[in-house]
Write a protein that holds these residues in place. Sequence first.
Motif, short mmCIF file in Angstrom:
data_model
loop_
_atom_site.label_atom_id
_atom_site.label_comp_id
_atom_site.label_asym_id
_atom_site.label_seq_id
_atom_site.Cartn_x
_atom_site.Cartn_y
_atom_site.Cartn_z
N LEU A 197 0.80 -1.22 0.00
CA LEU A 197 0.00 0.00 0.00
C LEU A 197 0.83 1.28 0.00
CD1 LEU A 197 -2.95 0.77 -0.12
CD2 LEU A 197 -2.96 0.95 2.37
N TYR A 198 1.94 1.32 0.73
CA TYR A 198 2.75 2.54 0.75
C TYR A 198 3.24 2.89 -0.64
CZ TYR A 198 2.92 2.67 5.87
OH TYR A 198 2.59 2.76 7.19
N PHE A 199 3.61 1.88 -1.40
CA PHE A 199 4.05 2.12 -2.77
C PHE A 199 2.86 2.46 -3.67
CE2 PHE A 199 4.49 0.53 -7.07
CZ PHE A 199 5.66 1.12 -7.49
N ALA A 200 1.77 1.72 -3.52
CA ALA A 200 0.66 1.79 -4.48
C ALA A 200 -0.21 3.02 -4.34
CB ALA A 200 -0.22 0.54 -4.34
N LEU A 201 -0.28 3.62 -3.15
CA LEU A 201 -1.28 4.66 -2.91
C LEU A 201 -1.09 5.85 -3.84
CD1 LEU A 201 -3.69 5.46 -1.25
CD2 LEU A 201 -2.15 6.47 0.44
N ILE A 259 -8.00 -8.76 -14.47
CA ILE A 259 -6.55 -8.62 -14.32
C ILE A 259 -6.20 -8.19 -12.90
CG2 ILE A 259 -6.48 -6.22 -15.13
CD1 ILE A 259 -3.82 -6.79 -16.43
N SER A 260 -7.10 -7.46 -12.24
CA SER A 260 -6.85 -7.03 -10.86
C SER A 260 -6.81 -8.22 -9.91
CB SER A 260 -7.92 -6.03 -10.41
OG SER A 260 -7.88 -4.85 -11.16
N VAL A 283 -7.65 0.99 -10.69
CA VAL A 283 -8.38 -0.13 -10.10
C VAL A 283 -7.43 -1.31 -9.86
CG1 VAL A 283 -10.27 -1.76 -10.45
CG2 VAL A 283 -10.50 0.60 -11.25
N LEU A 284 -6.62 -1.62 -10.88
CA LEU A 284 -5.70 -2.75 -10.79
C LEU A 284 -4.76 -2.62 -9.60
CD1 LEU A 284 -3.91 -5.14 -11.84
CD2 LEU A 284 -2.88 -3.51 -13.43
N ASN A 285 -4.16 -1.47 -9.42
CA ASN A 285 -3.12 -1.34 -8.40
C ASN A 285 -3.64 -1.09 -7.00
OD1 ASN A 285 -0.78 -1.77 -10.03
ND2 ASN A 285 -1.16 0.21 -10.98
N ILE A 286 -4.81 -0.48 -6.87
CA ILE A 286 -5.41 -0.40 -5.54
C ILE A 286 -5.75 -1.80 -5.04
CG2 ILE A 286 -7.53 0.24 -4.33
CD1 ILE A 286 -5.58 2.50 -4.41
#
Length: 434
Positions: free
Chosen positions: A62-66, A235-236, A367-370
């Motif tokens: 999450l720290y990276f993705a946010l 894909i998510s 959507v995918l990365n969250i």
Amino acid sequence: MSSTIEETPTAVSNGYRNYVLCILTLIYAFNFIDRQIIGILSPFIKADLGLDDAQLGWLKGLYFALLYTVLGIPIAWLADRYSRVNIVAISLTLWSGFTAASGLATNFTQLALARIGVGIGEAGGSPPSHSIISDLFPKEKRAGALAIYSMGIPFGIMFAFFASAFFLKGGEADWRIVMIAVGLPGVALALLLKLTVKEPPRSGNMQTASAQNNSWQSIKALLSIKSWWGMCFAISFGSFGNYAISTWMIDFYVRAHAGLDITQFLITLGIINGTAYAGGVWLGGVLVDKWSKTNKGAYGLVPALALVVGAPAYYLSLQVESLWLSIGLVTVLLFTSGFYLGPSFALAQTLAPVKVRAMSTALFFFVLNIIALGGGPTFIGIVSDFYTAEYGEVESLRMSLAWLAVPYVLAIIAFFWTAKKIPADWQAAEERNG
């Protein structure tokens, strides 16, 4: 930088078009080198900084993705209007610099801030790159072209494994040296991109009614496409599992197999990613390009059928005692899960109104990365930490990784559902975009 959108692109040679694809693929590989490296170095970081699995999960996920996901949308808005080449070059410089800066961290907070910085930089990588590729390749060849671009994922992971094996030397070297060594070359690559790649004119018929709409109308039209959403969630769910595995598999095997030769193991995993995973990414694009000539539903059917084979193999890999049998079963998953990358990204471009192609990819990645990048690694870390007191570090991580069978099943269902919706949506996109 110009905001002009031309009706038709200027013809370019196949050699130049393929060169641009290759350099963008290399940049995407650096994206995944810098993203994957913390998962590979995880056991060393955990021991050096005294972190628990939950903290590692936050760093990997999450720290990276946010900010990576949130900033992707405004950056894509810029990419649909201004120079995409400049945006990619600046972004690559940022994420590479922050990766190198990660090697200077001495505590959890400093490393978390550096990872957030890497995410900020990487937000400007894929949406502009997808848009550039879509302007250089016709829609009939986009699945193949974007499959080649997506090979930056397995190649980047492979290079990250090889670099770690080279610098760690059996675990003797400092993990910080690896961070710095893989980060700095990206700055030189950004300069090469800027000096050798020109901003391509934007393709598509800009005289259609759809193209005359403002951007918000185009985005609204995009978000009404059922198969766009279906592929996005498919894909998510699949990537939820893949991101979790890629960032936690080193921890699992190091814990489960005492005395593991880490250098040999990293080289082995690098080879697997550079062959099996890359082969699956390439083959998925090729199969879809051929099958979709007679059945557009192939964009969903090929990934679904591949995961029907790969998901059970992964679950079995956690249950067997043999290290190399387990790795063999994981290899089956890596090969089959590669099938969905090219088709998914190609569909996101082909279905999108021409004015919001970069935005389509950005919203896709949002959507995918969250769900996947933010959720997968973080979920494993939290669940493993919860189980640790009762089951110990080995079994707690095994049990948490077994839960990934659920998102893989959801991915299969979503791909099959999407396959049914694609033909009608494809025809509508052709009528809309001309």
